[in-house]
Design an enzyme around this catalytic site. Sequence first.
Site, PDB file in Angstrom:
ATOM      1  N   ARG A  62       0.837  -1.215   0.000  1.00 50.63           N
ATOM      2  CA  ARG A  62       0.000   0.000   0.000  1.00 50.63           C
ATOM      3  C   ARG A  62       0.863   1.253   0.000  1.00 50.63           C
ATOM      4  NH1 ARG A  62      -3.441  -0.716   5.212  1.00 50.63           N
ATOM      5  NH2 ARG A  62      -4.711   0.996   4.399  1.00 50.63           N
ATOM      6  N   LYS A  92      -2.218   9.485   4.478  1.00 49.45           N
ATOM      7  CA  LYS A  92      -2.363   8.625   5.657  1.00 49.45           C
ATOM      8  C   LYS A  92      -1.111   7.765   5.806  1.00 49.45           C
ATOM      9  CE  LYS A  92      -4.778   4.937   3.146  1.00 49.45           C
ATOM     10  NZ  LYS A  92      -6.049   4.234   2.940  1.00 49.45           N
ATOM     11  N   HIS A  93      -0.825   7.209   6.991  1.00 50.22           N
ATOM     12  CA  HIS A  93      -1.523   7.248   8.272  1.00 50.22           C
ATOM     13  C   HIS A  93      -0.614   8.010   9.224  1.00 50.22           C
ATOM     14  CE1 HIS A  93      -2.746   3.535   6.151  1.00 50.22           C
ATOM     15  NE2 HIS A  93      -3.945   3.706   6.706  1.00 50.22           N
ATOM     16  N   HIS A 105      -5.244  -2.901  13.175  1.00 50.87           N
ATOM     17  CA  HIS A 105      -6.613  -3.412  13.194  1.00 50.87           C
ATOM     18  C   HIS A 105      -6.789  -4.462  14.295  1.00 50.87           C
ATOM     19  CE1 HIS A 105      -6.297  -1.849   9.054  1.00 50.87           C
ATOM     20  NE2 HIS A 105      -7.597  -1.680   9.114  1.00 50.87           N
ATOM     21  N   ASP A 179      -8.383   7.316  11.619  1.00 52.21           N
ATOM     22  CA  ASP A 179      -8.534   5.983  11.046  1.00 52.21           C
ATOM     23  C   ASP A 179      -9.775   5.373  11.708  1.00 52.21           C
ATOM     24  OD1 ASP A 179      -8.028   3.736   9.536  1.00 52.21           O
ATOM     25  OD2 ASP A 179      -5.937   3.559  10.135  1.00 52.21           O
TER      26      ASP A 179
END
Length: 501
Positions: A62, A92-93, A105, A179
């Site tokens: 990513r 981001k982030h 997560h 987020d």
Amino acid sequence: MRLHGATMFPHAMAFGAAAKTDYAEAFGRITAQESRALGVHWNFFPDADVNSNPANPIINTRSFGEDPQQVGDLVAAYIKGSRANGMMATAKHFPGHGDTATDSHLSLAQVTGDRTRLDSVELGPFRKAIAAGVDSVMVAHVTVPALEPDPNRVATTSPAIVTDLLKHELGFQGIVVTDALDMAGLTRLYSANIGRAAVEAFKAGSDLLLIPADLEASYNAVLEAAHSGEIPLARLDASVLKLLKAKASLGLNKARLVDVGALTEIVGKPENLAMGQQIADDAVTLVRDNGKLLPLKQSGTVNDAIPYQHVEEVRNGVVVVVLSEDVRTESGRALERAIKARVPDANVIYVDSRIAAALSEGILNAVDQAQVVIAAVYVVPTAGKAMKSANGLTNSVSLSDASGALLQTILDHAAQKTAVLAMGNPYVAQDFPATQSYLCTFSNASISEISAVKALFGEIAIRGHLPVSIPNIAQRGAGIERPPQVAEEGPQHAYTQAVRH
């Protein structure tokens, strides 16, 4: 990534491998044009993280790469293309999620660099994003001791990081978005009172609170904080005004509906589809080549036959082993079609961790008979993918134990005649040092599958260079360049026939 029929692009890291800011700008431009046509105004992209940690399970492809300068340049180019075509962009982030081996997560991630390191690596791309006029910045659920000494405050709930650093020191005046608030990296700190996560994030300086774990509890907690004076009304008004101004800047106060009739003229235009494919082609990077395998040879085209009555015999001349996380997904399907357009009797075998051990004997028999083996490894960062480890649930961008054992055995049997394709995570090879022919696409998109096959058969120039270092394999910037060896026309004709059947 969310829609079928829109222009497809490879993952961000592929742009780092192709190393052209024009490509990143085109990525932003085309995404903006198609998204606005569909009624989407705000994109939570580009990813400004510097993926300096090969074990990072959630950023990985990513990110544009590991070099802060290149990442910043590609981020700025994407923002330029996006904003010029009416789409809000997000960096981001913040303040950087690249140097961590934890998926936020699932659990609490920590970025341990000191302030000097943060300035030289993590913060550079965000500075360039702000200079490029980025509309919003997304804040990560990571702890950064160099910026926030309180271990119970992640960046999202830290005034020192959001207000003092991002707004005051870096001068960002746009929309600050959290987020997702339902991520375990944050919720574990507020399990006793989940609504407080939203209050603390807003007080830290965020303007938009994204996906609260409990919407009603979060709403009531923020409302109560506003009524009690804990959240000043002036602060609340300032965030509301930012969002209203953003809507007005997009013209939503004048026209809220899209022209559905114009979609076919704007979305998926042939020249845009060709651009996506060109970028994927230019990203293919040849990291290792033993000089004995590439380019592969075609062996005829698909024969015409009566529909539904033609059975193509499978032989073991070319054996393709698709190692994915789930054989029921699309991983490898475009790859198979492209290979069979060039070698109709290729033996394509799909494997995941649940069936790898059971299929191993048959696969190794086929590998032993083969002239050419292609091992396509599909591992990409997946949010919240839970795997059991000694330390509890974790995430990984490595092959599972069963699939990894199978790949190692294939290399033990046939390393000289095996091409390993990294269809996603480029770091896979560090676990398989016996790999002699290694190509990276940095993406599992179908266009990247097609690019990989064209590169294998010498139909396109191979000119990508690693945007990251692969431990014990190659340094950033490595890449063996190859001119095209054969024309593309034959396989394309065969592919058309295959589709017709």
